[in-house]
Design a protein around this motif. Structure first.
Motif, PDB file in Angstrom:
ATOM      1  N   ALA A   1      -4.909   8.899  13.140  1.00 28.68           N
ATOM      2  CA  ALA A   1      -4.762   7.449  12.969  1.00 28.68           C
ATOM      3  C   ALA A   1      -3.290   7.062  12.970  1.00 28.68           C
ATOM      4  O   ALA A   1      -2.886   6.075  13.604  1.00 28.68           O
ATOM      5  CB  ALA A   1      -5.430   7.004  11.668  1.00 28.68           C
ATOM      6  N   SER A   2      -2.471   7.840  12.281  1.00 30.86           N
ATOM      7  CA  SER A   2      -1.039   7.558  12.220  1.00 30.86           C
ATOM      8  C   SER A   2      -0.399   7.653  13.598  1.00 30.86           C
ATOM      9  O   SER A   2       0.355   6.762  14.016  1.00 30.86           O
ATOM     10  CB  SER A   2      -0.373   8.537  11.251  1.00 30.86           C
ATOM     11  OG  SER A   2       1.020   8.370  11.245  1.00 30.86           O
TER      12      SER A   2
ATOM     13  N   VAL B   1       0.840  -1.204   0.000  1.00 30.72           N
ATOM     14  CA  VAL B   1       0.000   0.000   0.000  1.00 30.72           C
ATOM     15  C   VAL B   1       0.870   1.248   0.000  1.00 30.72           C
ATOM     16  O   VAL B   1       0.618   2.210  -0.744  1.00 30.72           O
ATOM     17  CB  VAL B   1      -0.953  -0.008   1.206  1.00 30.72           C
ATOM     18  CG1 VAL B   1      -1.660   1.341   1.347  1.00 30.72           C
ATOM     19  CG2 VAL B   1      -1.986  -1.120   1.068  1.00 30.72           C
ATOM     20  N   ALA B   2       1.902   1.262   0.827  1.00 29.66           N
ATOM     21  CA  ALA B   2       2.796   2.422   0.902  1.00 29.66           C
ATOM     22  C   ALA B   2       3.475   2.682  -0.434  1.00 29.66           C
ATOM     23  O   ALA B   2       3.617   3.833  -0.864  1.00 29.66           O
ATOM     24  CB  ALA B   2       3.834   2.211   2.000  1.00 29.66           C
ATOM     25  N   ALA B   3       3.904   1.612  -1.100  1.00 30.99           N
ATOM     26  CA  ALA B   3       4.565   1.768  -2.403  1.00 30.99           C
ATOM     27  C   ALA B   3       3.610   2.367  -3.424  1.00 30.99           C
ATOM     28  O   ALA B   3       3.980   3.278  -4.182  1.00 30.99           O
ATOM     29  CB  ALA B   3       5.090   0.419  -2.884  1.00 30.99           C
ATOM     30  N   GLY B   4       2.372   1.867  -3.459  1.00 36.16           N
ATOM     31  CA  GLY B   4       1.393   2.410  -4.394  1.00 36.16           C
ATOM     32  C   GLY B   4       1.080   3.863  -4.110  1.00 36.16           C
ATOM     33  O   GLY B   4       1.000   4.700  -5.030  1.00 36.16           O
ATOM     34  N   LEU B   5       0.891   4.196  -2.840  1.00 33.49           N
ATOM     35  CA  LEU B   5       0.587   5.587  -2.466  1.00 33.49           C
ATOM     36  C   LEU B   5       1.769   6.508  -2.740  1.00 33.49           C
ATOM     37  O   LEU B   5       1.580   7.678  -3.097  1.00 33.49           O
ATOM     38  CB  LEU B   5       0.212   5.648  -0.984  1.00 33.49           C
ATOM     39  CG  LEU B   5      -1.145   5.053  -0.601  1.00 33.49           C
ATOM     40  CD1 LEU B   5      -1.324   5.089   0.915  1.00 33.49           C
ATOM     41  CD2 LEU B   5      -2.284   5.798  -1.273  1.00 33.49           C
ATOM     42  N   LEU B   6       2.987   5.988  -2.585  1.00 41.21           N
ATOM     43  CA  LEU B   6       4.160   6.808  -2.868  1.00 41.21           C
ATOM     44  C   LEU B   6       4.213   7.196  -4.339  1.00 41.21           C
ATOM     45  O   LEU B   6       4.600   8.324  -4.676  1.00 41.21           O
ATOM     46  CB  LEU B   6       5.434   6.058  -2.462  1.00 41.21           C
ATOM     47  CG  LEU B   6       6.748   6.807  -2.685  1.00 41.21           C
ATOM     48  CD1 LEU B   6       6.769   8.116  -1.879  1.00 41.21           C
ATOM     49  CD2 LEU B   6       7.943   5.931  -2.308  1.00 41.21           C
TER      50      LEU B   6
ATOM     51  N   VAL C   1      -0.431  17.416   0.660  1.00 45.64           N
ATOM     52  CA  VAL C   1      -0.169  18.087  -0.616  1.00 45.64           C
ATOM     53  C   VAL C   1      -1.473  18.525  -1.269  1.00 45.64           C
ATOM     54  O   VAL C   1      -1.608  19.665  -1.734  1.00 45.64           O
ATOM     55  CB  VAL C   1       0.636  17.165  -1.556  1.00 45.64           C
ATOM     56  CG1 VAL C   1       0.728  17.766  -2.956  1.00 45.64           C
ATOM     57  CG2 VAL C   1       2.034  16.927  -0.989  1.00 45.64           C
ATOM     58  N   HIS C   2      -2.469  17.629  -1.294  1.00 45.73           N
ATOM     59  CA  HIS C   2      -3.762  17.978  -1.885  1.00 45.73           C
ATOM     60  C   HIS C   2      -4.442  19.096  -1.101  1.00 45.73           C
ATOM     61  O   HIS C   2      -5.003  20.025  -1.690  1.00 45.73           O
ATOM     62  CB  HIS C   2      -4.666  16.748  -1.928  1.00 45.73           C
ATOM     63  CG  HIS C   2      -4.470  15.921  -3.149  1.00 45.73           C
ATOM     64  ND1 HIS C   2      -4.964  16.267  -4.378  1.00 45.73           N
ATOM     65  CD2 HIS C   2      -3.813  14.746  -3.328  1.00 45.73           C
ATOM     66  CE1 HIS C   2      -4.630  15.353  -5.274  1.00 45.73           C
ATOM     67  NE2 HIS C   2      -3.930  14.407  -4.660  1.00 45.73           N
ATOM     68  N   ALA C   3      -4.394  19.015   0.221  1.00 46.93           N
ATOM     69  CA  ALA C   3      -5.041  20.037   1.045  1.00 46.93           C
ATOM     70  C   ALA C   3      -4.414  21.403   0.798  1.00 46.93           C
ATOM     71  O   ALA C   3      -5.119  22.414   0.658  1.00 46.93           O
ATOM     72  CB  ALA C   3      -4.934  19.659   2.517  1.00 46.93           C
ATOM     73  N   SER C   4      -3.097  21.445   0.745  1.00 48.24           N
ATOM     74  CA  SER C   4      -2.417  22.721   0.538  1.00 48.24           C
ATOM     75  C   SER C   4      -2.723  23.296  -0.844  1.00 48.24           C
ATOM     76  O   SER C   4      -3.022  24.494  -0.980  1.00 48.24           O
ATOM     77  CB  SER C   4      -0.906  22.534   0.699  1.00 48.24           C
ATOM     78  OG  SER C   4      -0.588  22.061   1.993  1.00 48.24           O
ATOM     79  N   LYS C   5      -2.665  22.448  -1.859  1.00 48.99           N
ATOM     80  CA  LYS C   5      -2.922  22.930  -3.222  1.00 48.99           C
ATOM     81  C   LYS C   5      -4.372  23.382  -3.392  1.00 48.99           C
ATOM     82  O   LYS C   5      -4.652  24.435  -3.987  1.00 48.99           O
ATOM     83  CB  LYS C   5      -2.588  21.826  -4.225  1.00 48.99           C
ATOM     84  CG  LYS C   5      -1.104  21.539  -4.344  1.00 48.99           C
ATOM     85  CD  LYS C   5      -0.826  20.273  -5.138  1.00 48.99           C
ATOM     86  CE  LYS C   5      -1.295  20.392  -6.566  1.00 48.99           C
ATOM     87  NZ  LYS C   5      -0.939  19.191  -7.349  1.00 48.99           N
TER      88      LYS C   5
ATOM     89  N   ALA D   1       0.205   8.229   3.172  1.00 50.42           N
ATOM     90  CA  ALA D   1      -1.159   8.696   2.921  1.00 50.42           C
ATOM     91  C   ALA D   1      -1.353  10.106   3.474  1.00 50.42           C
ATOM     92  O   ALA D   1      -1.971  10.965   2.830  1.00 50.42           O
ATOM     93  CB  ALA D   1      -2.164   7.738   3.558  1.00 50.42           C
ATOM     94  N   LEU D   2      -0.824  10.359   4.664  1.00 45.05           N
ATOM     95  CA  LEU D   2      -0.954  11.681   5.282  1.00 45.05           C
ATOM     96  C   LEU D   2      -0.252  12.748   4.443  1.00 45.05           C
ATOM     97  O   LEU D   2      -0.782  13.853   4.264  1.00 45.05           O
ATOM     98  CB  LEU D   2      -0.365  11.646   6.694  1.00 45.05           C
ATOM     99  CG  LEU D   2      -0.434  12.952   7.488  1.00 45.05           C
ATOM    100  CD1 LEU D   2      -1.880  13.358   7.730  1.00 45.05           C
ATOM    101  CD2 LEU D   2       0.322  12.813   8.805  1.00 45.05           C
TER     102      LEU D   2
END
Length: 528
Positions: free
Chosen positions: A199-200, A117-122, A173-177, A167-168
């Motif tokens: 959660a993290s 999951v981490a690899a895909g999200l990265l 990045v999305h929140a800031s943009k 994920a965070l």
């Protein structure tokens, strides 16, 4: 009329070799918008899960086993006294074991899934910051980093926490943009940011340092935009981050206070010194693989230079602004806290910065432009990390633990005993962990010890409100061996109980039948 089916001039449909087989499948997958994350995620899972069942369970993993296999009520009582910092992870594993049952393989499977999951999200995150090629390379490099291949086979929270941190960062990045684009509609993004951060932090408390790192990123990003005289509404993203961070911090204060009151469980950590600073080069993400560390940091340096020199957009943070604070803030924060307050830093505690290292390595590698060079770089990384991967998949890879061999030995010997024979067992000390006993081996491999009478057991671990069981001295319970044909002793090779147990059992009519010495563990069978 010409028969097209039989005509020698009829066009014969051809299939390009590139569209068939593994290469064709890969190209078709990459043509899909989610193809690259899927490739990295699948690669990450397969590399992680392969041979994950081979290494013996070790002490830290046994804490997960003994905690997650007790009842919910017993687990709640435990975390009031010890391991509160792992309470959320233990609860997740409790639910997982309720679903699939416990084995060493199922203990580690969630970590392998988390790495995938981490690899895909990265890859998704990197595509927001850089090119598609760099994003895929980052995902692939992340998977083979020695720290990642190790935590992928460990029944602890590090891989899960790393996936949550990626994920965070993606949400950040999305929140800031999105906030810059429309300052009046940013609440939902920062609300999501707060939820993922909470959660993290609940899974692994130290990941709150990534929230601080995001603050540094936001400061660097806004400073760069202001210097370029770009009219950006920086107050909104900074305000969103501040509010979300404050709420998350307030929510995690009770967990932090409770964990701090239980800090004796990390008393083994020493204060940082010069050797600690030197070890940062090789330990946290490369696990003392010096050739890979040299090559990896060289790529990181090239990546930083390439990104700094490249003119990038101002409406998004660049790779350096994201990755450098991601790496530095956790390391510097924990080392400073360890120096000023009490020792907190361990290389494994900053494992969640591995995606940032891979991101900068990918930026460096793909800045070389030529496909052949990039391919050669990937091959070089795989070749350099292969020895670490092979070593991590050996039986005694985890802290030289031979527990699986001990369990296999006892299971084999018990199977050869005469029908109807009964067995008692005495668990001695376990090396380097004075609060626990060799019964941890039985927690980790219960089938091998099923039906044996634990001679010195006082209170089972699940009923103590702590991690481990309590035990009587052998002198008070030696009579419990009566009625058993065989008595086994499992003890540390340092705090070796063989002389005292042999003497006590001799008085009860038992003689040494056979002895075995394994790594850090001695096993003796007595017979009457």
């Amino acid at each position: 009329m010409t028969n097209l089916l039989s005509s020698s001039t009829a066009a014969i449909p051809t299939v390009r070799p590139s569209q068939t087989g593994p290469i064709g499948l890969l190209r078709r997958l990459r043509a899909h918008p989610g193809g690259d994350p899927a490739i990295a995620g699948l690669f990450g899972f397969l590399v992680s899960v392969a041979f994950s069942w081979v290494p013996s369970v070790w002490f830290d993993e046994s804490a997960t086993v003994v905690s997650a296999t007790r009842s919910w009520k017993q687990l709640f009582a435990e975390v009031q006294n010890v391991d509160a910092v792992h309470a959320t992870y233990y609860a997740l594993m409790h639910g997982w074991f309720d679903l699939v049952g416990y084995t060493p393989f199922t203990l580690r499977l969630p970590s392998a899934l988390a790495v995938g999951v981490a690899a895909g999200l990265l890859v998704v995150l990197a595509r927001e910051l850089t090119t598609r090629r760099t994003a895929l390379v980052a995902g692939l490099l992340f998977v083979v980093l020695p720290r990642v291949t190790f935590m992928a086979t460990e029944g602890r929270s590090y891989a899960t926490a790393t996936a949550l941190v990626v994920a965070l960062t993606l949400v950040f990045v999305h929140a800031s943009k999105q906030t810059l684009k429309n300052p009046s509609r940013f609440v939902r993004w920062w609300l999501l940011y707060g939820v993922v951060a909470l959660a993290s932090g609940a899974v692994f408390l130290y990941t709150v340092l990534i929230v601080v790192a995001h603050g540094v990123t936001l400061a660097l990003w806004s400073l760069r935009g202001r210097r370029a005289r770009r009219a950006q509404a920086w107050r909104s993203p900074i305000g969103g981050w501040l509010v979300s961070s404050a709420i998350v911090g307030a929510c995690l204060v009770p967990l932090a206070l409770l964990s701090s009151s239980q800090s004796k469980q990390i008393s083994w950590i020493s204060k940082p010194d010069f050797s600690t600073l030197v070890s940062i080069f090789t330990w946290p993400w490369f696990m003392q693989n010096l050739p890979m560390a040299v090559f990896g940091w060289a790529l990181v340096a090239v990546g930083i230079i390439a990104v700094v020199r490249r003119r990038s957009r101002y409406d998004a943070p660049n790779v350096v602004q994201i990755a450098v604070p991601w790496i530095l803030v956790p390391v510097v924060g924990l080392i400073v806290a360890s120096t000023v307050l009490s020792p907190l830093y361990s290389p494994r505690y900053v494992a969640f910065a591995a995606p940032a290292v891979a991101l900068l390595m990918a930026a460096g590698l793909t800045s070389l432009k030529f496909r052949a060079v990039i391919g050669a770089g990937l091959i070089a990384v795989i070749a350099l990390t292969a020895p670490s991967y092979v070593e991590q998949r050996q039986t005694e890879a985890k802290d030289s633990s031979s527990w699986s061999e001990v369990a296999a030995l006892i299971a084999k010997e018990r199977a050869l005993e005469p029908s109807g024979a009964t067995d008692a067992i005495i668990y001695g000390p376990i090396r380097r962990h004075p609060a626990a006993s060799a019964r941890n081996i039985a927690y980790s491999y219960p089938d091998a010890f099923e039906g044996m009478t634990d001679v010195t057991l006082k209170t089972p671990a699940a009923e103590t409100g702590s991690l481990w069981e309590t035990r009587y001295p052998l002198s008070e319970t030696i009579d419990r061996v009566d009625g058993h044909r065989y008595v086994y002793l499992v003890t540390s090779n340092r705090q070796d109980l063989r002389p005292s147990v042999t003497s006590a059992l001799k008085a009860e009519g038992y003689d040494v039948d056979q002895e075995w010495s394994l790594t850090w563990v001695n096993v003796v069978r007595y017979e009457r």
